[in-house]
Design a protein around this motif. Structure first.
Motif, PDB file in Angstrom:
ATOM      1  N   LYS A  53      39.815 -12.864   1.091  1.00  0.00           N
ATOM      2  CA  LYS A  53      39.809 -13.442   2.437  1.00  0.00           C
ATOM      3  C   LYS A  53      41.199 -13.811   2.956  1.00  0.00           C
ATOM      4  O   LYS A  53      41.383 -13.926   4.168  1.00  0.00           O
ATOM      5  CB  LYS A  53      38.921 -14.683   2.464  1.00  0.00           C
ATOM      6  CG  LYS A  53      39.425 -15.826   1.582  1.00  0.00           C
ATOM      7  CD  LYS A  53      38.415 -16.962   1.562  1.00  0.00           C
ATOM      8  CE  LYS A  53      38.897 -18.094   0.664  1.00  0.00           C
ATOM      9  NZ  LYS A  53      37.896 -19.198   0.628  1.00  0.00           N
ATOM     10  N   SER A  54      42.158 -14.007   2.075  1.00  0.00           N
ATOM     11  CA  SER A  54      43.488 -14.433   2.516  1.00  0.00           C
ATOM     12  C   SER A  54      44.404 -13.224   2.719  1.00  0.00           C
ATOM     13  O   SER A  54      44.618 -12.440   1.785  1.00  0.00           O
ATOM     14  CB  SER A  54      44.123 -15.378   1.493  1.00  0.00           C
ATOM     15  OG  SER A  54      45.481 -15.623   1.809  1.00  0.00           O
ATOM     16  N   VAL A  55      44.963 -13.093   3.927  1.00  0.00           N
ATOM     17  CA  VAL A  55      45.834 -11.950   4.201  1.00  0.00           C
ATOM     18  C   VAL A  55      47.149 -12.041   3.438  1.00  0.00           C
ATOM     19  O   VAL A  55      47.840 -11.034   3.254  1.00  0.00           O
ATOM     20  CB  VAL A  55      46.119 -11.825   5.712  1.00  0.00           C
ATOM     21  CG1 VAL A  55      44.864 -11.469   6.467  1.00  0.00           C
ATOM     22  CG2 VAL A  55      46.739 -13.111   6.270  1.00  0.00           C
ATOM     23  N   THR A  56      47.513 -13.245   2.987  1.00  0.00           N
ATOM     24  CA  THR A  56      48.798 -13.427   2.308  1.00  0.00           C
ATOM     25  C   THR A  56      48.665 -13.455   0.782  1.00  0.00           C
ATOM     26  O   THR A  56      49.675 -13.400   0.085  1.00  0.00           O
ATOM     27  CB  THR A  56      49.467 -14.733   2.765  1.00  0.00           C
ATOM     28  OG1 THR A  56      48.581 -15.840   2.501  1.00  0.00           O
ATOM     29  CG2 THR A  56      49.770 -14.676   4.257  1.00  0.00           C
ATOM     30  N   ALA A  57      47.447 -13.538   0.255  1.00  0.00           N
ATOM     31  CA  ALA A  57      47.256 -13.625  -1.193  1.00  0.00           C
ATOM     32  C   ALA A  57      47.630 -12.312  -1.874  1.00  0.00           C
ATOM     33  O   ALA A  57      47.382 -11.230  -1.341  1.00  0.00           O
ATOM     34  CB  ALA A  57      45.808 -13.981  -1.504  1.00  0.00           C
ATOM     35  N   LYS A  58      48.179 -12.408  -3.077  1.00  0.00           N
ATOM     36  CA  LYS A  58      48.598 -11.211  -3.812  1.00  0.00           C
ATOM     37  C   LYS A  58      47.405 -10.301  -4.110  1.00  0.00           C
ATOM     38  O   LYS A  58      47.515  -9.077  -4.043  1.00  0.00           O
ATOM     39  CB  LYS A  58      49.305 -11.597  -5.107  1.00  0.00           C
ATOM     40  CG  LYS A  58      49.883 -10.390  -5.844  1.00  0.00           C
ATOM     41  CD  LYS A  58      50.719 -10.803  -7.045  1.00  0.00           C
ATOM     42  CE  LYS A  58      51.323  -9.569  -7.734  1.00  0.00           C
ATOM     43  NZ  LYS A  58      52.142  -9.935  -8.905  1.00  0.00           N
ATOM     44  N   ARG A  59      46.251 -10.893  -4.425  1.00  0.00           N
ATOM     45  CA  ARG A  59      45.090 -10.061  -4.759  1.00  0.00           C
ATOM     46  C   ARG A  59      44.658  -9.218  -3.556  1.00  0.00           C
ATOM     47  O   ARG A  59      44.245  -8.078  -3.714  1.00  0.00           O
ATOM     48  CB  ARG A  59      43.929 -10.925  -5.250  1.00  0.00           C
ATOM     49  CG  ARG A  59      43.283 -11.798  -4.218  1.00  0.00           C
ATOM     50  CD  ARG A  59      42.070 -12.509  -4.753  1.00  0.00           C
ATOM     51  NE  ARG A  59      42.387 -13.372  -5.882  1.00  0.00           N
ATOM     52  CZ  ARG A  59      41.526 -14.222  -6.426  1.00  0.00           C
ATOM     53  NH1 ARG A  59      40.307 -14.301  -5.958  1.00  0.00           N
ATOM     54  NH2 ARG A  59      41.877 -14.973  -7.440  1.00  0.00           N
ATOM     55  N   THR A  60      44.788  -9.785  -2.350  1.00  0.00           N
ATOM     56  CA  THR A  60      44.430  -9.027  -1.159  1.00  0.00           C
ATOM     57  C   THR A  60      45.418  -7.895  -0.925  1.00  0.00           C
ATOM     58  O   THR A  60      45.036  -6.779  -0.553  1.00  0.00           O
ATOM     59  CB  THR A  60      44.384  -9.951   0.075  1.00  0.00           C
ATOM     60  OG1 THR A  60      43.489 -11.046  -0.185  1.00  0.00           O
ATOM     61  CG2 THR A  60      43.909  -9.199   1.306  1.00  0.00           C
ATOM     62  N   PRO A  63      40.711  -9.593   6.713  1.00  0.00           N
ATOM     63  CA  PRO A  63      41.512  -8.624   5.932  1.00  0.00           C
ATOM     64  C   PRO A  63      40.746  -7.344   5.615  1.00  0.00           C
ATOM     65  O   PRO A  63      41.313  -6.249   5.639  1.00  0.00           O
ATOM     66  CB  PRO A  63      41.865  -9.398   4.654  1.00  0.00           C
ATOM     67  CG  PRO A  63      41.778 -10.827   5.046  1.00  0.00           C
ATOM     68  CD  PRO A  63      40.647 -10.901   6.036  1.00  0.00           C
ATOM     69  N   ILE A  64      39.441  -7.475   5.311  1.00  0.00           N
ATOM     70  CA  ILE A  64      38.625  -6.307   4.994  1.00  0.00           C
ATOM     71  C   ILE A  64      38.445  -5.432   6.231  1.00  0.00           C
ATOM     72  O   ILE A  64      38.587  -4.204   6.161  1.00  0.00           O
ATOM     73  CB  ILE A  64      37.260  -6.740   4.430  1.00  0.00           C
ATOM     74  CG1 ILE A  64      37.451  -7.351   3.039  1.00  0.00           C
ATOM     75  CG2 ILE A  64      36.288  -5.573   4.369  1.00  0.00           C
ATOM     76  CD1 ILE A  64      36.184  -7.953   2.449  1.00  0.00           C
ATOM     77  N   LEU A  65      38.154  -6.050   7.359  1.00  0.00           N
ATOM     78  CA  LEU A  65      37.948  -5.291   8.584  1.00  0.00           C
ATOM     79  C   LEU A  65      39.235  -4.627   9.048  1.00  0.00           C
ATOM     80  O   LEU A  65      39.225  -3.467   9.491  1.00  0.00           O
ATOM     81  CB  LEU A  65      37.402  -6.208   9.687  1.00  0.00           C
ATOM     82  CG  LEU A  65      36.039  -6.851   9.402  1.00  0.00           C
ATOM     83  CD1 LEU A  65      35.638  -7.759  10.557  1.00  0.00           C
ATOM     84  CD2 LEU A  65      34.969  -5.791   9.155  1.00  0.00           C
ATOM     85  N   ARG A  66      40.331  -5.322   8.939  1.00  0.00           N
ATOM     86  CA  ARG A  66      41.612  -4.766   9.377  1.00  0.00           C
ATOM     87  C   ARG A  66      41.972  -3.510   8.590  1.00  0.00           C
ATOM     88  O   ARG A  66      42.473  -2.529   9.156  1.00  0.00           O
ATOM     89  CB  ARG A  66      42.721  -5.806   9.206  1.00  0.00           C
ATOM     90  CG  ARG A  66      44.096  -5.331   9.687  1.00  0.00           C
ATOM     91  CD  ARG A  66      45.172  -6.351   9.402  1.00  0.00           C
ATOM     92  NE  ARG A  66      45.386  -6.530   7.975  1.00  0.00           N
ATOM     93  CZ  ARG A  66      46.346  -7.300   7.455  1.00  0.00           C
ATOM     94  NH1 ARG A  66      47.141  -7.988   8.253  1.00  0.00           N
ATOM     95  NH2 ARG A  66      46.490  -7.405   6.140  1.00  0.00           N
ATOM     96  N   SER A  67      41.680  -3.511   7.300  1.00  0.00           N
ATOM     97  CA  SER A  67      42.090  -2.390   6.453  1.00  0.00           C
ATOM     98  C   SER A  67      41.064  -1.262   6.408  1.00  0.00           C
ATOM     99  O   SER A  67      41.435  -0.090   6.302  1.00  0.00           O
ATOM    100  CB  SER A  67      42.354  -2.885   5.023  1.00  0.00           C
ATOM    101  OG  SER A  67      41.187  -3.479   4.482  1.00  0.00           O
ATOM    102  N   CYS A  68      39.768  -1.595   6.490  1.00  0.00           N
ATOM    103  CA  CYS A  68      38.743  -0.586   6.242  1.00  0.00           C
ATOM    104  C   CYS A  68      37.748  -0.382   7.383  1.00  0.00           C
ATOM    105  O   CYS A  68      36.958   0.569   7.334  1.00  0.00           O
ATOM    106  CB  CYS A  68      37.963  -0.944   4.971  1.00  0.00           C
ATOM    107  SG  CYS A  68      38.967  -0.875   3.470  1.00  0.00           S
ATOM    108  N   ALA A  69      37.763  -1.247   8.376  1.00  0.00           N
ATOM    109  CA  ALA A  69      36.816  -1.078   9.485  1.00  0.00           C
ATOM    110  C   ALA A  69      37.447  -1.531  10.790  1.00  0.00           C
ATOM    111  O   ALA A  69      36.906  -2.397  11.485  1.00  0.00           O
ATOM    112  CB  ALA A  69      35.535  -1.854   9.207  1.00  0.00           C
ATOM    113  N   PRO A  70      38.577  -0.936  11.175  1.00  0.00           N
ATOM    114  CA  PRO A  70      39.236  -1.356  12.420  1.00  0.00           C
ATOM    115  C   PRO A  70      38.376  -1.141  13.655  1.00  0.00           C
ATOM    116  O   PRO A  70      38.572  -1.801  14.676  1.00  0.00           O
ATOM    117  CB  PRO A  70      40.500  -0.488  12.456  1.00  0.00           C
ATOM    118  CG  PRO A  70      40.189   0.689  11.571  1.00  0.00           C
ATOM    119  CD  PRO A  70      39.308   0.139  10.499  1.00  0.00           C
TER     120      PRO A  70
END
Length: 220
Positions: free
Chosen positions: A121-128, A161-168
């Protein structure tokens, strides 16, 4: 197979299988793991990223649902390098460690499954960034399926973050963090900066999500 899928699980399997990127947001207890496993083509190379606490459950689920073995990636790095299995399971905390991340990014996957995907969920987290960044696993996999029992709840900002990368296409004209926050998160300037923890225009967001997200409640 140990389990026989119910009709709604077959529908969930088909929903995932027909999409390159998809989010299965069924409520807890509905059986997201089995639906995702059923959707896998036997010829695919698959990576499952999940919390450490459920790695063994995922490994057992592969045996129970489709009768195949999956390899758990753990602290034994030499075993990781020697692994030749087509299905690998790793937890989020190991995924971001340099040596594991380097290995994962040298491999091409047919499918990556992110279980408990709200952890991205975090756009700044390393895992994201490792999962969804342009140089991350997003670039090394042909398909991504996200699983989470709390996809919107009261904090739609977690989906951004998920929508931005995979479902714009879901974002449409609300395609920046701020635009999304003001449209769907009731954003406002608070005492400590921008507050994005609310929800607004949820019916509109649900409608936009229909081609990307499938959610059923347990009562259904």
């Amino acid at each position: 197979m140990k389990f026989t899928p119910r009709q709604y699980q077959i529908e969930g399997r088909d929903f995932l299988r027909s999409r390159r990127y998809a989010l299965l947001g069924d409520a807890p207890g509905v059986g997201k793991t089995g639906q995702a496993i059923l959707g896998i083509d036997p010829a695919w190379r698959v990576l499952v990223v999940c919390p450490a606490s459920v790695k063994i459950q995922w490994q057992q689920a592969f045996k129970d649902w489709i009768g195949v073995s999956a390899d758990i990636i753990n602290a034994d790095f030499s075993r990781l390098l020697a692994s030749r299995v087509s299905i690998s399971i790793i937890n989020y905390d190991l995924m971001i460690r340099e040596k594991y991340m380097s290995f994962l990014l040298r491999t091409m996957y047919d499918l990556t499954i992110f279980d408990e995907a709200h952890k991205l969920k975090s756009v700044t987290a390393k895992r994201t960034k490792v999962a969804l960044g342009k140089a991350g696993l997003l670039s090394r996999t042909k398909r991504i399926w996200f699983l989470t029992g709390t996809p919107i709840k009261n904090r739609p900002i977690d989906l951004y973050p998920i929508l931005r990368s995979c479902a714009p296409e879901v974002l449409g004209k609300h395609n920046t963090y701020l635009k999304f926050a003001y449209r769907y998160c009731g954003a406002y300037q608070g005492q400590f900066g921008l507050n994005v923890l609310g929800a607004s225009n949820i019916d509109e967001l649900r409608e936009n999500l229909k081609g990307f997200m499938l959610r059923r409640e347990k009562r259904d």
